[in-house]
Design an enzyme around this catalytic site. Structure first.
Site, PDB file in Angstrom:
ATOM      1  N   HIS A   1      27.482  45.984  35.232  1.00  0.00           N
ATOM      2  CA  HIS A   1      29.296  46.012  35.282  1.00  0.00           C
ATOM      3  C   HIS A   1      29.611  47.516  35.787  1.00  0.00           C
ATOM      4  O   HIS A   1      30.725  47.666  35.790  1.00  0.00           O
ATOM      5  CB  HIS A   1      29.811  45.305  33.998  1.00  0.00           C
ATOM      6  CG  HIS A   1      29.383  44.203  33.643  1.00  0.00           C
ATOM      7  ND1 HIS A   1      28.602  43.744  33.159  1.00  0.00           N
ATOM      8  CD2 HIS A   1      30.278  42.853  34.252  1.00  0.00           C
ATOM      9  CE1 HIS A   1      28.279  42.448  33.021  1.00  0.00           C
ATOM     10  NE2 HIS A   1      29.416  42.060  33.550  1.00  0.00           N
TER      11      HIS A   1
ATOM     12  N   GLU B   1      47.117  40.190  43.576  1.00  0.00           N
ATOM     13  CA  GLU B   1      47.302  41.228  44.147  1.00  0.00           C
ATOM     14  C   GLU B   1      46.876  42.423  43.514  1.00  0.00           C
ATOM     15  O   GLU B   1      46.453  43.392  44.093  1.00  0.00           O
ATOM     16  CB  GLU B   1      48.947  41.443  44.377  1.00  0.00           C
ATOM     17  CG  GLU B   1      49.674  40.466  45.198  1.00  0.00           C
ATOM     18  CD  GLU B   1      50.161  39.122  44.647  1.00  0.00           C
ATOM     19  OE1 GLU B   1      50.833  38.531  44.967  1.00  0.00           O
ATOM     20  OE2 GLU B   1      49.357  38.695  43.280  1.00  0.00           O
TER      21      GLU B   1
ATOM     22  N   LYS C   1      44.151  42.570  41.893  1.00  0.00           N
ATOM     23  CA  LYS C   1      42.641  42.916  42.116  1.00  0.00           C
ATOM     24  C   LYS C   1      42.383  43.570  43.381  1.00  0.00           C
ATOM     25  O   LYS C   1      41.562  44.419  43.509  1.00  0.00           O
ATOM     26  CB  LYS C   1      41.996  41.549  42.232  1.00  0.00           C
ATOM     27  CG  LYS C   1      40.531  41.360  42.817  1.00  0.00           C
ATOM     28  CD  LYS C   1      40.397  39.921  43.013  1.00  0.00           C
ATOM     29  CE  LYS C   1      38.818  39.732  43.617  1.00  0.00           C
ATOM     30  NZ  LYS C   1      37.626  40.318  42.599  1.00  0.00           N
TER      31      LYS C   1
END
Length: 760
Positions: A700, A25, A27
């Site tokens: 990233h 959740e 994420k």
């Protein structure tokens, strides 16, 4: 110390708990916030629900001390930096505190993120705080006090958890001439003293300081520093009882030092490194020894009989023995309950997070009420141990015989210079060849197709057709951008380890076994329970299809044996070296098949090489020896004219530089964008003579690097590496980025390579 809030000890706890949510959740909520689909209040609501549910579950399971402040939107080291005011000046311009937080975590077009590296020898990544001369520590306790208030309102027996000052500073990075951050320890201790008083005023009866740095060789002064720190903290006039948790190894000399301080409890990891000799530390008398006897990092069921025997040797060595996990259960999935595909035998061997909590409670009850009180649980444990030992799936004699034969005949390739000549004649690449690491964006179309296949809405043939279209699109994009060496983009792969595990014998892939790797990035480590074999080729169809679409070389993409071990839950009934060789044999067979299919470049990724490195230097040579041997076993079956690449990402490479050279890959790509090419000097120092591709931009982060920025990085790299050995690539795979971000970044990367190649 004048006043202690409480001296009542606890008997059953865990070191920490996960935060992503049983169905990921967090994420979805954080990624929604980043994409501006979710408001801050909606994100905070999800976070609050996850915290409350976790605390409630732990208390209901029988823990009499529940960790709080283990929740994080991204990373606990970043949380600690915010709590201590240790923020770089570049985020001062961001007014919103949450946006400031995520800017340091992920970066944006104007702000570079903090460097990211592995959390000790795990697959979790932390953000490295930056400490400079201008850094002024100041306490910002809003998060920890807010979560403590939430938990107390829920009547949870709460224990705030904080990264201790020694570990925080040893893991931080000094910049701008600031020297080693640990030199600021005395200054930081004052902040922690103030925090202790605030926690006591706000109802905390216990506080946990995490000091895993004490099980490492990061500083020879760490034991003495820790003793001084906790003598000072233990002397605060009004405070909660203090529990210092060490984990991931043996605290060694730090244990006696901590025991000489006024703190009330010390946690020791009896799974990774520590043994029952701690019972011989006389200074533990009068303390609570928190015994990390249930493995918090791996998924095998605890042998309760063996655990109770170990605990029995500890009784009497301390005032109280409490039972705990060896470390936070952040590193294992939430529960076995969703795993409906497990056969009964394999299920009986396993314990995920919820099951580990239950084991802690059982062991604590046995210490309190005697073994007879848990006789049924011990019987079930014994049956599971016997089932696992006798299962025929664990051993494959043919695999073991082949490994012995190949190792006996040698796993060395030809001379590196001769290989380079042979490969140059075959590949005809320009100076500064451009490539990418492997994966391309996992688009919504890819995810929808994978979900449709899992739900039986489409058949395998339709799925393959859709994935081949994605491969064709990736090849077309790379050709348009002008890259020199292409990849197929890996649309068919759900994960770089799980994809192979699902095709290899000896593995089981879970349905919902998610764990956090960093931020919102979650992985589903497969379970390696038996001898590994390769029933059939795994990648040939995809790579040869991609190669048929272009005249440029397409890399075969494989994951190396050490990384497959590091990112799996691995059997604990034989040496890791033996298991690594079994995986290496499967990869070796795949490289030979790729070569036979005409593939000229094969990449065998080992991003986790540093990750499994033992924390104590005395244990490192043995690991590096078998890790290098496994890689060479995997890659030495091909001809000199076949170019072997490898990739290593987010690590402190200094400790494994020699091993990187010993891998003897023809081309090694490494993370270098966030660490500013510092690794290149280390490679030169050990005589590294093969080709290298230092990552020229950080994938990233969503920010798109400019051509000039990348060209500057390349020129910096050329000061250490000659042009004929330098490759140009991002620092990692592109799976998590959008197509637009990737296209813009790679366009600038290719332009920068051409600019530098031309001498501009």
């Amino acid at each position: 110390m004048d006043e202690l809030v409480t001296t009542q000890s606890f008997t059953a706890t865990v070191t920490g708990s996960p935060r992503i949510g049983p169905r990921r959740e967090l994420k979805r909520a954080t990624e929604g916030y980043w994409a501006k689909r979710t408001s801050r209040s909606e994100l905070e609501s999800v976070a609050s629900t996850l915290r409350r549910d976790m605390w409630s579950d732990l208390a209901a399971a029988g823990l009499d001390s529940v960790p709080v402040n283990t929740f994080s939107y991204y990373d606990q080291m970043l949380d600690t930096a915010f709590m201590l005011g240790a923020l770089p000046a570049r985020v001062a311009q961001v007014s919103d505190d949450l946006d400031q937080y995520f800017a340091l975590a992920r970066g944006n077009n104007d702000i570079k993120p903090l460097e990211m590296t592995k959390w000790f020898d795990t697959n979790y990544h932390y953000l490295v705080p930056e400490i400079e001369p201008a850094t002024t520590f100041s306490l910002n306790p809003g998060k920890i006090l807010g979560e403590l208030k939430e938990a107390l309102e829920q009547r949870i027996p709460s224990r705030p958890v904080i990264i201790g000052p020694v570990t925080f500073l040893l893991l931080s990075k000094g910049i701008n001439g600031g020297g080693a951050p640990i030199q600021r320890l005395e200054e930081l201790v004052g902040i922690y003293c103030t925090l202790l008083s605030l926690l006591a005023e706000n109802g905390a009866r216990w506080v946990q300081f995490d000091e895993p740095a004490l099980v490492t060789d990061l500083s020879p002064d760490a034991p003495a520093l820790a003793e001084a720190v906790y003598t000072a903290l233990g002397s605060v006039s009004k405070r909660p009882a203090i529990y210092v948790a060490t984990y991931f190894g043996n605290p060694g000399a730090s244990l006696a030092g901590l025991a000489r301080t006024p703190i009330e409890a010390i946690g020791v990891d009896f799974v990774c490194g520590a043994d029952t000799s701690v019972a011989a530390v006389p200074e533990l008398a009068g303390k609570t020894l928190v015994a990390g006897i249930v493995d918090g990092r791996n998924i095998w069921r605890t042998d309760l009989e063996s655990a109770l025997s170990k605990l029995a040797t500890l009784l009497g060595s301390a005032a109280t023995v409490a039972v705990s996990t060896s470390c936070s259960t952040l590193h294992v999935p939430y529960s076995l309950e969703p795993e409906t595909d497990l056969d009964d035998n394999l299920r009986s061997w396993l314990a995920f997070g919820a099951e580990k909590v239950a084991e802690v409670v059982v062991l604590a009850r046995a210490l309190r009420d005697g073994r007879d009180a848990v006789a049924d649980e011990i019987a079930a444990s014994n049956a599971a141990v016997a089932s696992r030992r006798s299962d025929p799936r664990l051993h494959n004699g043919q695999v073991r015989a082949r490994i012995d034969s190949i190792v006996a005949s040698g796993t060395h390739r030809g001379d590196a210079a001769q290989r380079r000549t042979s490969q140059d004649a075959r590949l005809h690449l320009p100076p500064l060849p451009t490539t990418t690491i492997g994966s391309y964006p996992q688009t919504s179309a890819i995810r929808k197709a994978r979900a449709a296949l899992q739900d039986a809405e489409i058949d395998e043939a339709e799925y393959i057709s859709r994935m081949k279209k994605e491969v064709a699109d990736a090849i077309k994009l790379q050709e348009q951008l002008g890259l020199d060496v292409l990849v197929h983009g890996e649309p068919e792969r759900n994960d770089m380890v799980q994809y192979f595990a699902e095709q290899l014998g000896g593995f089981f892939a879970t349905q919902n076994g998610w764990v956090q790797s960093y931020g919102s990035r979650c992985v589903r480590p497969p379970i390696l329970y038996g001898d590994v074999s390769r029933p059939h080729p795994m990648t040939i169809e995809w790579i040869t299809y991609a190669q048929s679409l272009t005249d440029k070389p397409v890399k075969g993409m494989l994951t190396g044996p050490v990384t497959i071990l590091a990112w799996s839950f691995v059997r604990d009934d034989q040496p890791l070296a033996d298991t690594a060789n079994q995986v290496a044999l499967a990869i070796r067979d795949e490289t030979v098949d790729l070569q036979s299919a005409g593939i000229a470049i094969i990449q065998v990724d080992e991003p986790a090489l540093r990750e499994l490195l033992p924390l104590r230097r005395a244990d490192q040579d043995e690991y590096l020896c078998w890790a290098v041997k496994a890689f060479r076993l995997a890659t030495s079956g091909v001809a000199d004219s076949t170019q072997i690449h490898t990739h290593l990402c987010y690590s402190e490479f200094g400790e494994v530089i020699g091993a990187i050279a010993d891998l003897d890959a023809d081309v090694t790509s490494i993370e270098a964008a966030r660490s500013h090419m510092e690794v290149l000097d280390d490679l030169n120092a050990v005589g590294f003579a093969n080709s290298i591709g230092p990552g020229v931009y950080d994938i990233h982060s969503p920010r798109v690097p400019s051509t000039d920025e990348i060209a500057k990085s390349l020129r910096a790299a050329l000061k250490a590496i000659p042009m004929q050995r330098l490759w140009v690539n991002p620092d990692c795979g592109l799976k998590t980025r959008s197509v637009d971000e990737v296209s813009a970044s790679l366009q600038n990367m290719v332009a920068a390579a051409r600019q530098v190649r031309a001498g501009a």
